[in-house]
Structure formats: C-alpha cells, structure tokens
Design a protein around this motif. Sequence first.
Motif, mmCIF file in Angstrom:
data_model
loop_
_atom_site.group_PDB
_atom_site.id
_atom_site.type_symbol
_atom_site.label_atom_id
_atom_site.label_comp_id
_atom_site.label_asym_id
_atom_site.label_seq_id
_atom_site.Cartn_x
_atom_site.Cartn_y
_atom_site.Cartn_z
ATOM 1 N N UNK A 1 0.832 -1.206 0.000
ATOM 2 C CA UNK A 1 0.000 0.000 0.000
ATOM 3 C C UNK A 1 0.864 1.253 0.000
ATOM 4 N N UNK A 2 1.909 1.248 0.793
ATOM 5 C CA UNK A 2 2.815 2.400 0.852
ATOM 6 C C UNK A 2 3.484 2.600 -0.500
ATOM 7 N N UNK A 3 3.974 1.512 -1.064
ATOM 8 C CA UNK A 3 4.644 1.595 -2.371
ATOM 9 C C UNK A 3 3.692 2.129 -3.437
ATOM 10 N N UNK A 4 2.470 1.637 -3.448
ATOM 11 C CA UNK A 4 1.480 2.086 -4.430
ATOM 12 C C UNK A 4 1.197 3.577 -4.265
ATOM 13 N N UNK B 1 3.131 5.884 -2.929
ATOM 14 C CA UNK B 1 4.317 6.648 -3.323
ATOM 15 C C UNK B 1 4.415 6.748 -4.846
ATOM 16 N N UNK B 2 4.168 5.640 -5.507
ATOM 17 C CA UNK B 2 4.259 5.646 -6.974
ATOM 18 C C UNK B 2 3.138 6.460 -7.600
ATOM 19 N N UNK B 3 1.957 6.442 -6.993
ATOM 20 C CA UNK B 3 0.842 7.253 -7.482
ATOM 21 C C UNK B 3 1.199 8.733 -7.439
ATOM 22 N N UNK B 4 1.937 9.113 -6.400
ATOM 23 C CA UNK B 4 2.342 10.514 -6.257
ATOM 24 C C UNK B 4 3.605 10.834 -7.056
ATOM 25 N N UNK B 5 4.119 9.829 -7.759
ATOM 26 C CA UNK B 5 5.283 9.972 -8.634
ATOM 27 C C UNK B 5 6.540 10.473 -7.903
ATOM 28 N N UNK B 6 6.745 9.957 -6.692
ATOM 29 C CA UNK B 6 7.976 10.263 -5.977
ATOM 30 C C UNK B 6 9.120 9.496 -6.640
ATOM 31 N N UNK B 7 10.328 9.939 -6.406
ATOM 32 C CA UNK B 7 11.478 9.266 -6.997
ATOM 33 C C UNK B 7 11.677 7.883 -6.360
ATOM 34 N N UNK B 8 12.387 7.031 -7.086
ATOM 35 C CA UNK B 8 12.680 5.696 -6.590
ATOM 36 C C UNK B 8 13.488 5.765 -5.298
ATOM 37 N N UNK B 9 14.385 6.702 -5.228
ATOM 38 C CA UNK B 9 15.212 6.870 -4.023
ATOM 39 C C UNK B 9 14.357 7.250 -2.816
ATOM 40 N N UNK C 1 10.154 3.326 2.525
ATOM 41 C CA UNK C 1 9.945 1.928 2.868
ATOM 42 C C UNK C 1 10.907 1.462 3.952
ATOM 43 N N UNK C 2 12.121 1.969 3.943
ATOM 44 C CA UNK C 2 13.093 1.657 4.985
ATOM 45 C C UNK C 2 12.571 2.092 6.353
ATOM 46 N N UNK C 3 12.088 3.336 6.441
ATOM 47 C CA UNK C 3 11.620 3.865 7.720
ATOM 48 C C UNK C 3 10.338 3.189 8.187
#
Length: 58
Positions: A3-6, A8-16, A22-24
């Motif tokens: 869910x977090x990954x989805x 983040x990607x929806x908001x078009x954040x960078x891969x970094x 995800x680490x935190x």
Amino acid sequence: MHTVRTEIRTKQYSYRTEKSYLYWVRLFILFNDKKHPKVMGNHEIERFLNHLAVNRGV
C-alpha cells in the motif's frame, strides 16, 4: 508495504524516496514488535521517534 509503495508511486515520488520511505516504515514496524501500523497510534510513534533521537542520534 504494498500500500505504501502504491501510494508513493501514485504521487510519482522518486525511486530513491520510495526506498527511503519503505526503509523507515519497515524499521518502525520492526521496532514495534511487527505490529500492523493500523493498530498503532501516537504512543508507538512517540516511542519510535524518541528511540531514534536518543539512541540513534537521528
């Protein structure tokens, strides 16, 4: 994490940024004995942030 990954990607954040978030999140969950974030609240957040500040110097 999915869910977090989805989100983040929806908001078009960078891969970094995605990796960092995800680490935190993973660290927060492990710190709280692998409880699901939905069942945690302000108490767990404060404990985690205090731990980071006092013990890890973050």
